[in-house]
Design a protein around this motif. Structure first.
Motif, PDB file in Angstrom:
ATOM      1  N   ARG A  43       6.305   1.021 -10.969  1.00 24.85           N
ATOM      2  CA  ARG A  43       4.878   0.937 -11.115  1.00 24.85           C
ATOM      3  C   ARG A  43       4.234   1.948 -12.252  1.00 24.85           C
ATOM      4  O   ARG A  43       3.655   1.377 -13.081  1.00 24.85           O
ATOM      5  CB  ARG A  43       4.241   1.026  -9.892  1.00 24.85           C
ATOM      6  N   ASN A  80      -1.969  -5.786 -10.020  1.00 23.39           N
ATOM      7  CA  ASN A  80      -2.628  -4.336  -9.826  1.00 23.39           C
ATOM      8  C   ASN A  80      -2.777  -4.097  -8.484  1.00 23.39           C
ATOM      9  O   ASN A  80      -3.306  -5.025  -7.690  1.00 23.39           O
ATOM     10  CB  ASN A  80      -3.721  -4.360 -10.895  1.00 23.39           C
ATOM     11  N   GLY A  81      -2.486  -2.846  -8.204  1.00 25.05           N
ATOM     12  CA  GLY A  81      -2.692  -2.484  -6.697  1.00 25.05           C
ATOM     13  C   GLY A  81      -4.203  -2.490  -6.112  1.00 25.05           C
ATOM     14  O   GLY A  81      -4.380  -3.015  -4.955  1.00 25.05           O
ATOM     15  N   ILE A 115       2.678  -4.870  -9.365  1.00 21.60           N
ATOM     16  CA  ILE A 115       3.211  -4.477  -8.082  1.00 21.60           C
ATOM     17  C   ILE A 115       4.264  -5.566  -7.610  1.00 21.60           C
ATOM     18  O   ILE A 115       5.181  -5.338  -6.776  1.00 21.60           O
ATOM     19  CB  ILE A 115       1.821  -4.376  -7.363  1.00 21.60           C
ATOM     20  N   GLU A 141       2.058   1.696  -3.497  1.00 17.98           N
ATOM     21  CA  GLU A 141       0.797   2.189  -4.235  1.00 17.98           C
ATOM     22  C   GLU A 141       0.730   3.615  -3.975  1.00 17.98           C
ATOM     23  O   GLU A 141       0.270   4.434  -4.891  1.00 17.98           O
ATOM     24  CB  GLU A 141      -0.398   1.348  -4.167  1.00 17.98           C
ATOM     25  N   HIS A 179       0.734  -1.132  -0.006  1.00 18.51           N
ATOM     26  CA  HIS A 179      -0.017  -0.013   0.060  1.00 18.51           C
ATOM     27  C   HIS A 179       0.799   1.296  -0.176  1.00 18.51           C
ATOM     28  O   HIS A 179       0.641   2.233  -0.592  1.00 18.51           O
ATOM     29  CB  HIS A 179      -0.816  -0.098   1.063  1.00 18.51           C
ATOM     30  N   LYS A 215       3.073   5.788  -5.727  1.00 16.72           N
ATOM     31  CA  LYS A 215       2.816   6.103  -7.050  1.00 16.72           C
ATOM     32  C   LYS A 215       1.387   6.974  -7.207  1.00 16.72           C
ATOM     33  O   LYS A 215       1.556   7.795  -8.314  1.00 16.72           O
ATOM     34  CB  LYS A 215       2.453   4.593  -7.394  1.00 16.72           C
ATOM     35  N   ASP A 216       0.341   6.400  -6.383  1.00 13.42           N
ATOM     36  CA  ASP A 216      -0.776   7.402  -6.756  1.00 13.42           C
ATOM     37  C   ASP A 216      -0.652   8.857  -6.316  1.00 13.42           C
ATOM     38  O   ASP A 216      -1.044   9.832  -6.805  1.00 13.42           O
ATOM     39  CB  ASP A 216      -1.854   6.972  -5.695  1.00 13.42           C
TER      40      ASP A 216
END
Lengths: 716, 761
Positions: free
Chosen positions: A178, A568-569, A184, A135, A132, A138-139
């Motif tokens: 990513r 995928n996350g 991931i 991710e 997480h 990345k987000d």
């Protein structure tokens, strides 16, 4: 869920996604490596009424090509390196010893990376949390944050301040992978491999420089990189922060060793602040708790050798090291301290968690043949089917051997190390020289502190009593969570002690010529008499420890552990936040779900869009009193709401269950944008850090250039 | 010496301070912390609907507490009483709780408090009864905690002083490198073998519970007084008693029993006992092999092979055969004794004869089957070496050794044989079952990685093996080539010049040892016709007593270790420097193999074993009688329960009191015919009855026993009086004890005389 039975195995990679209530749309990535006309999209629904689906769009992205391009570039770079190496070797003839070191380090990295080559990740207790985090970075980058402070999609799109409290600078590597299109699991595994490479290299360089021997450096690097504790933390529990922190411990050890034992008149002495600064900067940005433990150990060290610490030159070097680390980490430390002091974070309230029952048994410390295990916490379950929480037999034996050498007077200056009898305290005497050598001092320190850390990791250590003293000790002890955390430094110190023992056995009875010994060349004195047998026994023990303990454990782990394949996350959801340490105190985690905005009395919300943590909405307060709109975003200080046209700033406060609440004055009507804006002092700290890091890089380049120029002049 | 004392004066001061403070604490009187009636207990209902009764306790300071429960439990009912707490520091309160059954008037148990507990409470649950059945519930703080502390302070001080003494010897050059290496290696080896117990819990091996009850029984018998030496232990089989001390040697169990009396918990006492046995085994083995080979490293190698043999570790932790692993500690003494007798080499210390006497005595007092097997093996060896045996001096020594061993231990084996001859036990029934199938398989013998085992056969079997290192050693010995590099030794350089080559001094000894080891190994397997042998007259009972052919591995193990010690000497026995280096390499390799195997084995045991924290002895029950060999034939453990005296109709009895196996009861037979009274005592031979205030014919113990072989008393018509019943043993018991005492005194006098003579000369 997307599936296709016609494509080759591994031709379609996806975990699908969960479509939560409260969401009006979702999307996820699939990796398709073969053309197909049989792609199936299915949905399973557990609700009571019928599921009405809307549009389904499958769009081809460029991510497959960016991923392939990255792989090709990496392979090309590797091939290029090999060619350059061959060419360089043919032209300048690289030393055989250096080649052996390279080979040795490669083997260490490969062996330590075996579980990462399964194409899956071991489903350790903390895996999902750290995925997480990746991710989240990345987000965060996609949402336009740099550095990433709030992970926008976490906690079902509410945004979580993990990045502020738990530094994510090193996670930029997997996050960028990513972004380049890597799944991931692959990104995570590549990051761990990177850590293995870094650990092996840093450990080798550090120990090689301490012992001025490539062989000992390589042995210590192998022991450290493949240590049970490190494998367990990094690859089994997936305590990524702690595992990353272990990478920097040898560097700190080396930095302090050089600062405290180096020749203060030497010009190079002034540069010893660099490893300290780099090590601490890495440590701070990897794991705060390990930094705290390190700080305590450093304080103890400084008290023990206070005379040396308070020499002007040494003090200056240490102060520069500390300042350097602080400056390099200022971009993280300022927001961290800012929030820690200002915000009412849940982590401040965790002080009733006792840890003594999670301590180890002496038998656990010395366990050699670890299996995967199903019992992570010990306690009532004892060590039956226990996780590999100990140090490993080799380190306990190392401790015993060092203690015996010390106990029997062999490490005492002025004593004959072989017979233990008094020798003539003649400083030209080689045995006197060995016993009084700084490496022996390191051995003694490592043995004493390593032993103390082992003791503190045991179930018999009175953590509960210490915790009961006052609020501060309660908070400190509780934050440790597991007493075996202390074994990180235990492993590093006992690796150094192992090196000391090997160094001692190699050199006792031999001649040391300090002038002859240089960092770059392995010119350790050859033993004429003495303890060669013990030296070889040590080498064999090290190899056996790796073969019969580390590799045995890696084998069992790879075989018995639960493996996860995540592409995928979205496949892992967005809800897991481990102990919810960084939520505002009093927040009900269960209530933080995908929701529309909540309008206060007399408030009408027109259009509403939310992308990551950036909200745009049309709203109006038709009443005669102040009202509000509550957004599905967790409230942390720093959110700003602005009326788009007029630029009028609206007040943002904490709402129900600590979500963002925008206050609307009576009669307000307009388009409001809400987003997180880093305070100015955060930005200043970032600039200072970047400038400092750039300065250090320039300084290093300049120094290297200067050294090379001097070497060239010497040759001419 | 003064300098030595001066150097460590601070340490001595601290030691003295600890000892004195602990000593003062020992005079504390037992104080009652809480005393309540059953009806005062408060019902607590938990969330899941279940409930228990509770009584809050005041603050409990660290110490050993005694919980006494007086009860009147109705038929088929039981109550459970335990001391628990809401919160405490880690494991501060250690108490398992225990059940109290119908027929049990009271129950006492200990609770250990290591840190102040302020939320302690008594927890009681009831099955088919209610709190009223508990008449009184008392918690008192004893002075046992201070006694334990005193013991720890003294033991710790001795240990610290020993370490300081060793350090001084090292620093003053009085210990050479070899001795230092041996000292540290032995210390580390003991630590390694003790590995599975380096926890705050343990697990019960197959026989551990039985041996724990023996320790507890011995403790109770000693505390009750009356019997010395202990013969009949009272606590077993719901208070009926079991002749554990008659049939099993208890001498060395006095140590853990003493620890229990001091105040240690059951588990801790047992773990200290095991640690002591491991330590003693290491010291005895190293000393004996050192005296045999006169070489530090050979002795060390032999000790490593023995101490780290899979079979010995298997006995420590998997079977928990306290008797056998205790016996194995003394087998090297016999090896040294026999070596000295047959070779005629006398070194320092006891003579060969004395060593054999001491060794066999210790083995007999530990484990009778091992004693029998050792005796048979010694006889066989003596016959094989008949030429040496029947030399006058050797024969005399062997004869004296055998005779004195028997005389010295007369107090143990004579009662045992008497009891076996006078009664029929379960052991007699077991003789028909055969033991061959319990032998090990060949694949098990050759298993390279000794794991904990799962009681199966073949490769997954328990590690009833000699160990990989021993196997490799044999292979190296057998396949060392022909002509063997080490076949010739001293002067092999001269062989090149055509001169005769002297034979390696240790070659014949190794061959002899191998010739002894191989048949014994074969006998330990399931391929040896044990069941056929059991059919021969007189051998059935012996094979049944053996239990399993696997027990022969204790002998195999010690012989292999002895072989190892001499194998090292055999390798060293040459002039060539390179061969000596090779010899050293081989020995290091074999040692590493042995240590590696042990690490694997103890790791597997520690990893797989269950977690049992046994603090309260009452928690383990009373019916773990091993294979029940010495229960009266026809009875089983399921038949027993707590009960009072059971009299025939018409017989009146009152004033019943039972203390251990001593019973006092007033009986009255108003009828005109003889009536019987059954007492809750197992009806072993040797009970004595005395009628007080007798009139007319006296009551007597009948030959026929009552239900589940209870002691049965015939009360003549018209008799009224108080009966005292106690265990006295058979008539031969006191005579046997006197013989042993006189022999012991004689041996001691002889040794003192000899020592004085030696001093004068």
């Amino acid at each position: 869920m997307v599936s296709d039975d016609t494509v080759f195995t591994g031709g379609l990679l996806t975990n699908g996604d969960q479509f939560y209530s409260g969401l009006t749309k979702t999307g996820f990535y699939i990796w398709l490596f073969e053309s197909t006309d049989q792609l199936k999209v299915s949905a399973s629904y557990s609700g009571e009424e019928l599921l009405e689906t809307g549009n389904l769009t499958i769009t081809e992205t460029s991510l497959l090509w960016t991923m392939l391009l990255t792989i090709i570039l990496a392979v090309a770079a590797a091939v290029l390196c090999v060619f350059i190496y061959i060419l360089y070797d043919r032209t300048y003839q690289i030393e055989k010893a250096k080649k052996n070191v390279f080979l040795g380090l490669s083997v260490i990295v490969i062996l330590s990376s075996i579980p990462l080559m399964l194409g899956t990740s071991i489903s350790g207790g903390d895996l999902i949390y750290h995925l997480h985090r990746i991710e989240g970075v990345k987000d965060g980058l996609l949402s336009g944050q740099f550095p990433v402070r709030l992970e926008p999609e976490w906690v079902h799109g509410h945004g979580y301040a993990n990045g502020i409290f738990y530094c994510n600078s090193l996670l930029f590597f997997p996050a960028v992978l990513r972004l380049l299109g890597f799944p991931i699991t692959a990104s995570f595994n590549l990051y761990c491999m990177g850590l293995n490479i870094a650990t092996a290299l840093i450990a080798y360089v550090s120990f090689e420089k301490i012992f001025r021997s490539r062989v000992i450096g390589l042995m210590c690097s192998a022991l450290y990189t493949l240590s049970i504790f490190r494998i367990y933390k990094l690859l089994v529990v997936v305590a990524l922060g702690e595992g990353t922190a272990l990478t920097f411990l040898p560097l700190i050890l080396y930095g302090f060793y050089t600062a405290l034992t180096g020749d203060i008149k030497d010009k190079k002495y002034k540069d010893t602040w660099i490893p300290i600064a780099l090590g601490f900067a890495g440590l701070v940005q990897a794991h705060v708790l390990t930094t705290e433990i390190t700080a305590v150990l450093v304080a103890i060290l400084c008290v023990i050798v206070w005379k040396r610490v308070f020499r002007r030159e040494t003090f200056l070097v240490l102060a520069k090291g500390a300042a350097g680390a602080a400056l390099a980490s200022l971009w993280y430390l300022v927001p961290f301290l800012d929030y820690y002091i200002r915000e009412d974070i849940h982590i401040k309230y965790i002080s009733d968690r006792t840890i003594q029952e999670r301590g180890l048994y002496p038998a656990q410390l010395a366990f050699n043949y670890w299996k995967f295990g199903t019992n992570p916490l010990g306690g009532e379950a004892g060590m039956q089917h226990s996780h590999a929480q100990g140090l490993g037999l080799i380190f306990v034996v190392t401790f015993c051997v060092a203690a015996i050498l010390w106990f029997s007077g062999r490490w005492k200056a002025g004593k004959n190390p072989l017979s233990g009898s008094e020798c003539k305290a003649d400083k030209s005497d080689m045995e006197y020289h060995i016993a009084g050598h700084p490496i022996i001092a390191l051995g003694k320190f490592g043995t004493a502190i390593g032993g103390a850390l082992m003791l503190m990791s045991l179930v018999i250590f009175p953590w509960d009593k210490i915790q009961a003293i006052n609020g501060f000790t309660a908070s400190m002890v509780s934050s440790i969570q597991f007493p075996n955390r202390l074994l990180g430094w235990g492993t590093a110190l006992l690796t150094a002690v192992f090196g000391c023992c090997i160094w001692y056995f190699k050199n006792s009875g031999g001649k040391i010529d300090e002038n002859e010994v240089s960092a770059s060349e392995d010119k350790s004195p050859k033993a004429e008499t003495g303890n060669k047998n013990f030296y070889y026994a040590g080498v064999i023990c090290m190899l056996l420890a790796i073969a019969a303990s580390s590799m045995y454990y890696i084998d069992y782990t790879s075989r018995d552990s639960v493996q996860l394949k995540l592409y995928n996350g979205e496949g892992m959801g967005f809800g897991y936040i481990s102990g919810a340490e960084y939520l505002i105190e009093g927040t009900d985690e269960e209530e933080l779900f995908y929701k529309p905005p909540v309008a206060g009395r007399d408030v009408v919300i027109g259009s509403y869009t939310k992308k990551y943590l950036h909200v745009k909405m049309e709203c109006s307060n038709t009443g005669s009193l102040d009202s509000y709109v509550e957004l599905p975003i967790l409230y942390y200080t720093g959110y700003q709401a602005v009326e788009s046209k007029t630029g009028q700033k609206l007040k943002v406060v904490s709402g129900e269950n600590n979500v963002v609440r925008v206050l609307l004055p009576p009669g307000f009507s307009g388009s409001v944008e809400v987003q997180f804006v880093s305070p100015i002092h955060w930005r200043i700290s970032e600039i200072i850090s970047w400038v400092f890091i750039a300065g250090v890089i320039l300084l290093l380049v300049f120094k290297r250039h200067k050294t090379q120029a001097a070497a060239r002049r010497q040759v001419q | 010496m003064r300098e030595y004392l001066k150097k460590y004066v601070l340490i001595y001061f601290v030691e003295m301070l600890l000892i004195v403070s602990a000593f003062i604490g020992c005079f504390q009187k037992e104080e009652t912390v809480s005393s309540i009636k059953g009806q005062e207990l408060v019902l607590v209902t938990e969330e899941d609907g279940s409930g228990y009764y509770k009584s809050e306790l005041p603050n409990l300071s660290p110490g050993v507490y005694r919980i006494r429960v007086n009860a009147a439990i109705p038929e088929d009912a039981s109550a459970y009483v335990g001391l628990e707490c809401e919160t405490s520091t880690y494991n501060a309160l250690r108490c398992n709780g225990a059940a109290i059954f119908q027929g049990q008037d009271f129950m006492e148990m200990e609770a250990y408090v290591l840190d102040t507990v302020d939320t302690g409470f008594m927890k009681c649950t009831f099955d088919q009864t209610d709190p009223i059945s508990l008449t009184d519930l008392t918690v008192s703080r004893t002075n046992r905690g201070s006694v334990v502390f005193l013991f720890c302070a003294i033991a710790g001080s001795i240990l610290v002083n020993l370490i300081l003494w060793v350090r001084t010897r090292i620093l003053t050059g009085k210990m050479n490198t070899g001795q230092q290496t041996a000292f540290w290696m032995l210390l580390l080896s003991v630590g390694l073998v003790y590995f599975p117990f380096a926890t705050d819990y343990f697990d019960l091996g197959k026989e551990t519970a039985f041996h724990l009850l023996r320790i507890e029984g011995l403790k109770d018998t000693l505390l009750q007084g009356g019997q010395f030496p202990a013969r009949m232990q009272s606590g077993w089989l719901y208070g009926h008693g079991y002749g554990a001390s008659i049939f099993y040697g208890d001498l060395f169990l006095l140590f853990p029993a003493l620890l229990r009396i001091i105040g240690f918990s059951m588990m801790t006492a047992y773990k200290i006992f095991v640690l002591a046995v491991i330590g003693v085994t290491a010291v005895i083995t190293y000393t004996c092999f050192g005296k045999c080979t006169k070489n530090t490293y050979s002795a060390l190698f032999g000790t490593i092979l023995y101490l780290m043999s899979p079979y010995l570790i298997y006995n420590y932790y998997v079977t928990g055969e306290a008797g056998e692993f205790l016996a194995m500690a003394f087998l090297p003494l016999i090896c040294l004794g026999m070596y000295r007798i047959f070779t005629g080499i006398h070194g320092k210390g006891f003579s060969g004869k004395m060593l054999v006497i001491i060794g066999l005595t210790c083995v007999m007092q530990s484990h009778m089957p091992t004693f029998v097997l050792t005796s048979i093996l010694l006889t066989a060896v003596s016959l094989i070496l008949w030429k040496l045996t029947f030399r006058r001096e050797t024969f005399l020594q062997l004869f004296q050794a055998a005779a004195l061993t028997l005389l010295l231990n007369c107090w143990h084996w004579l009662p045992l044989l008497q009891m076996l001859g006078k009664d029929r036990y379960v052991l007699h029934d077991l003789a028909a079952n055969g033991i061959q199938s319990k032998g090990t398989q060949l694949s098990g013998l050759l298993q390279p990685f000794p794991n904990m085992g799962n009681a199966g056969n073949g490769y997954v079997a328990e590690p009833v093996i000699m160990g990989t290192a021993v196997l490799l050693m044999f292979i190296l010995y057998l396949f060392s080539g022909s002509p063997a590099p080490w076949k010739q030794s001293v002067g092999n350089k001269s062989a090149a010049h055509g001169q005769s080559t002297p034979e390696n001094r240790y070659g014949r000894l190794l061959l002899l040892l191998l010739c002894i080891i191989l048949p014994v190994i074969i006998m330990s397997t399931r391929y040896f016709p044990w069941d056929l042998l059991a059919g021969l007259p007189g051998l059935g009972l012996m094979t049944a007593a053996l239990g399993s052919p696997v027990q022969l591995l204790s002998l195999v193990t010690v012989l292999c270790a002895m072989f190892g010690a001499f194998f090292a000497m055999w390798l060293y026995e040459n002039d060539c420097h390179q061969r000596k280096i090779a010899a050293r390499g081989i020995l290091i390799f074999l040692s590493v193999t042995a240590i590696g195997g042990t690490v694997y084995q103890v790791n597997d045991i520690a990893y797989e074993r269950n977690v049992i924290r046994l603090y309260t002895a009452e928690n383990i029950g009373t019916t773990n009688v091993g294979r029940s060999e010495f229960m009266i034939s026809g009875t089983g453990t399921d038949d027993y329960s707590y009960h009072g005296p059971v009299g025939e109709e018409g017989l009146e009895y009152s004033g019943y009191s039972k203390n251990g196996v001593n019973i006092s009861i007033h009986v009255k037979n108003p009828g005109d015919s003889e009536l019987h009274l059954e007492l809750p005592l197992t009806g072993y031979k040797g009970y004595r009855l005395e009628g007080m205030g007798a009139s007319g014919n006296l009551p007597y113990i009948t030959e026929t026993r009552g239900a589940h072989a209870d002691l049965r008393i015939a009360v003549p018509a018209g008799y009224e009086g108080t009966l005292e019943i106690w265990y006295e043993g058979l008539k031969g018991f006191p005579a046997a004890e006197w013989i042993s005492l006189i022999t012991l005194a004689g041996i001691l006098v002889f040794l003192i005389y000899k020592r004085r003579k030696a001093c004068i000369s």
